[in-house]
Design an enzyme around this catalytic site. Structure first.
Site, mmCIF file in Angstrom:
data_model
loop_
_atom_site.group_PDB
_atom_site.id
_atom_site.type_symbol
_atom_site.label_atom_id
_atom_site.label_comp_id
_atom_site.label_asym_id
_atom_site.label_seq_id
_atom_site.Cartn_x
_atom_site.Cartn_y
_atom_site.Cartn_z
ATOM 1 C CG ASP A 93 -2.015 1.038 1.170
ATOM 2 O OD1 ASP A 93 -2.050 1.597 -0.026
ATOM 3 O OD2 ASP A 93 -3.108 1.068 2.085
ATOM 4 C CG ASP A 128 -6.278 5.880 -3.883
ATOM 5 O OD1 ASP A 128 -5.412 5.838 -2.990
ATOM 6 O OD2 ASP A 128 -7.213 5.595 -3.735
ATOM 7 C CB ALA A 196 -12.782 5.674 0.714
ATOM 8 C CB CYS A 279 -14.518 -21.023 17.448
ATOM 9 S SG CYS A 279 -13.136 -21.256 16.129
ATOM 10 C CB CYS A 281 -9.887 -22.246 15.400
ATOM 11 S SG CYS A 281 -9.463 -21.097 16.482
ATOM 12 C CB CYS A 284 -11.594 -22.119 20.034
ATOM 13 S SG CYS A 284 -11.684 -20.477 19.653
HETATM 14 ZN ZN LIG Z 1 -11.315 -20.216 17.382
#
Ligand SMILES: [Zn+2]
Length: 493
Positions: A93, A128, A196, A279, A281, A284
């Site tokens: 960026d 920009d 934006a 969750c 994952c 978790c």
């Molecule tokens: Zn998780």
């Protein structure tokens, strides 16, 4: 140069694609999520982003690297990949975000593009002007003119193999976004961030995001790879993908983690308010909510950031698989049930039905009718359009469900089924998508109204035909859209 983006499969305006990154010599499978790496603070090391989370590419800020003398020299000397410890494509960026936040920056488009090229960036960005939402039109137009002038400079810049982005601005004016998209594309740039959007995303103004991205996409055309800049919350990935966005970036995983915020596909939770971690994952399953709340701040932040990334990448994988299976709309409908602002945005998306229908494949896996909004999906519109072109006999009975014994088939040239929300279904189409849809037995009013519209369309296109509709207790809202020439038989609900 050969086109860098190729579409592989489509679902509505959403698509699977391949973005070729010439400088890295790799192809990124889209939709893709690019984690944002802050060169100053690395919450999760870039090498881990690839190995553990499957990040194909990442984004960092060339302006921040440029602003620190030691880091600038190191980047010029060793290259940005070595600096970050990441082998895959790195997008950079330019400082436009800093321009929006702080009002000024001290580099020109040529300087920052040359710096990005010289540190080995794979996708570089000009400076920009990110015009915020809701400014007056005069400001939006004059800043867009300045952005366009800089995009022309960027297009003429000798970037070597580095791809160069053409950000699409225009504040909250759809016509300006459309024009900006057309001009950015015409300038010959490579990747198109819709810019934006962060203020709108932060305020949950997702319906506005839908209208503005759809406008930008109309200007850019279907072949342009589109990056929804700043979209890092997994609750919007399915929706944004259905709009035809190909790239997302996430700074949210780290920013939210710092504030104890826990991302889910339905919204944001505060870790302090969680009794259980909802969750699957690795984070978790390893931590109990209470343990994580009591963990030392740095450890808690890193664990939350890892969870946030797991959730985000899992949702992206789900989105890609849904496009492949042709059930992206079903996923969007599920997400729309998670938060009213996403539902509002989904309704806004369906308002762009003619545009959605254009890219939608004629046949997909299965159509699950799971909400009132299902009746407005592009497949329903397409079926209705198709009815206009069918030949209709002199006398036609349209019958919802099994015809009762009282019906004398000899009274009609043909009997067709009526299936809400699609409407009339001639025998030849009974086994074809989308009328093979799974629909609930208890039909809702929007489906009956949609079916009535299709009956009306058929009757109006065939004024010579005598059409009788045998329906199952349709309400006034459905019956009143029918032309007076259609005879009605109520078979009861
Ligand atoms: Zn998780």
């Amino acid at each position: 140069m050969a086109p860098v983006f190729e579409q592989r499969a489509a679902d509505g305006a959403g698509r699977l694609g391949e973005l070729r990154i010439p400088r890295a010599g790799v192809t990124v499978e889209t939709p893709a999520l690019l984690p944002v790496v802050n060169p100053n603070v690395q919450t999760i090391e870039p090498a881990r982003l690839a190995d553990e989370f499957g990040a194909q590419a990442l984004i960092t800020n060339a302006y921040i690297i440029h602003g620190d003398e030691d880091r600038r020299e190191a980047a010029l000397d060793r290259g940005v990949h070595d600096l970050l410890g990441f082998d895959g494509p790195v997008m950079t960026d330019s400082g436009s975000f800093q321009l929006a936040e702080y009002g000024e920056i001290d580099v020109t488009t040529e300087e920052i593009l040359a710096f990005q090229r010289d540190i080995g960036s794979d996708i570089g960005t000009p400076v920009d002007i990110p015009t915020p939402p809701d400014v007056d039109r005069e400001q939006a137009e004059s800043e867009l003119e300045e952005t366009q002038a800089r995009l022309e400079v960027a297009a003429g810049f000798d970037a070597g193999e580095m791809l160069v982005t053409g950000p699409v601005q225009g504040s909250t004016y759809p016509d300006l976004r459309e024009r900006a998209g057309r001009d950015a594309r015409a300038a010959g740039l490579d990747v198109f961030p819709v810019g934006a959007m962060v203020p709108l995303l932060n305020d949950y103004r997702f319906a506005d995001v839908v209208d503005l991205v759809a406008a930008a996409k109309r200007g850019l055309g279907p072949d342009a790879p589109v990056h929804l800049f700043g979209a890092g919350h997994p609750m919007v990935f399915a929706l944004a993908a259905a709009l035809g966005c190909d790239l997302f970036d996430s700074a949210a995983y780290a920013l939210y983690a710092k504030d104890g915020r826990y991302l889910t596909v339905r919204g944001t939770e505060h870790l302090e308010a969680l009794h259980d971690l909802p969750c699957e994952c690795p984070v978790c399953t390893e931590w109990m909510a209470g343990e994580l709340q009591d963990a030392p701040p740095a450890e808690r932040r890193d664990a939350l950031a890892a969870h946030n990334l797991h959730v985000s990448f899992a949702e992206l994988r789900r989105v890609r698989q849904a496009i492949r299976d042709g059930d992206l709309f079903e996923l969007v409908e599920a997400r729309a049930r998670g938060h009213p602002t996403v539902l509002d945005a989904y309704r806004a998306l369906l308002d762009h039905g003619d545009w959605l229908e254009r890219g939608d494949p004629a046949s997909k896996g299965a159509f699950f009718h799971v909400s009132a909004e299902s009746a407005r999906r592009p497949e329903v519109r397409r079926h209705r359009d198709r009815l206009e072109r069918l030949s209709v006999p002199g006398t036609l009975l349209l019958c919802e469900g099994e015809p009762p014994e009282s019906v004398d088939f000899d009274d009609y040239d043909e009997v067709w089924a009526v299936v809400p929300p699609f409407g009339p279904v001639p025998p030849a189409l009974e086994e074809t998508y989308p009328v093979t849809a799974e629909v609930p037995e208890r039909v809702d009013e929007p489906s009956q109204v949609a079916a009535a519209r299709a009956v009306a369309r058929t009757a109006e296109a065939n004024p010579e035909s005598a059409i009788t509709l045998a329906h199952r207790g349709w309400p006034g809202a459905a019956l009143e859209v029918l032309p007076s020439g259609v005879d009605l038989v109520d078979l009861g609900a």
